[in-house]
Design an enzyme around this catalytic site. Structure first.
Site, short mmCIF file in Angstrom:
data_model
loop_
_atom_site.label_atom_id
_atom_site.label_comp_id
_atom_site.label_asym_id
_atom_site.label_seq_id
_atom_site.Cartn_x
_atom_site.Cartn_y
_atom_site.Cartn_z
N HIS A 84 37.02 49.48 37.89
CA HIS A 84 38.31 50.14 37.69
C HIS A 84 39.00 49.48 36.49
O HIS A 84 38.77 48.31 36.19
CB HIS A 84 39.20 50.04 38.94
CG HIS A 84 39.35 48.66 39.46
ND1 HIS A 84 38.39 48.04 40.24
CD2 HIS A 84 40.34 47.75 39.31
CE1 HIS A 84 38.80 46.82 40.55
NE2 HIS A 84 39.97 46.62 39.99
N HIS B 176 42.73 48.68 34.92
CA HIS B 176 44.17 48.61 35.15
C HIS B 176 44.90 49.08 33.90
O HIS B 176 44.55 48.67 32.78
CB HIS B 176 44.62 47.17 35.40
CG HIS B 176 44.11 46.56 36.66
ND1 HIS B 176 44.88 46.46 37.80
CD2 HIS B 176 42.91 46.01 36.98
CE1 HIS B 176 44.18 45.86 38.75
NE2 HIS B 176 42.98 45.58 38.29
#
Ligand code: 5GP
Ligand code: ZN
Length: 137
Positions: free
Chosen positions: A98, A100
């Site tokens: 992922h 940010h």
């Protein structure tokens, strides 16, 4: 595989979605570091950025750029931090790649709790470091 980000990315667990296409879903972080802190979740599982197919990384960062620009325009952010933690030693807590996107607000501590701390290390041997990395490219 029992991966929470696989379930969120693929819509098995509903979430507020800022953006979605065939490859990624962008959601808010459940424990935001600043107002608008978002996560880009690829729909295909990879343990971290280091395992994600290189040919698909460009798209993830195109979306990061698009979301970051929209945060500056829409939220009045003064900047953004865009980062991917890889492995526990780097602060990764969810083992599904992922990215940010953390909007930053200068002089608005009520909206921005991110603190990046550094401390001195022994001055490294840059030539040896460069050789060790280049030999493994
Ligand atoms: P990491 O430390 O692995 O780079 O970041 C994981 C992030 O995912 C953390 O900031 C954490 O707050 C967020 N997070 C963990 N579980 C969930 C969840 O179920 N939903 C959402 N939206 N965010 C989550
Ligand atoms: Zn996953």
């Amino acid at each position: 595989m029992d991966c929470i980000f696989c379930k969120i990315a693929n819509g098995e667990i509903p979430s507020t979605t800022l953006y979605e296409d065939d490859d990624v879903r962008v959601i808010f972080d459940i424990n935001p570091t600043s107002a608008g802190h978002a996560l880009i979740l690829p729909k295909a599982h990879a343990a971290s950025l280091l395992e994600y197919p290189a040919e698909k990384l460009g798209h993830v960062f195109e979306i990061a750029q698009k979301i970051g620009q929209a945060m500056e325009k829409g939220l009045g952010a003064d900047g953004v931090n865009i980062l991917a933690n890889c492995r526990e030693a780097a602060g990764q807590t969810v083992d599904h790649f992922h990215v940010h996107i953390i909007p930053r607000y200068a002089s608005q501590p009520d909206k921005d709790a991110l603190v990046i701390e550094t401390h001195e290390i022994v001055k490294p041997d840059f030539d040896a470091l460069a050789k060790a990395i280049q030999e493994n490219l």
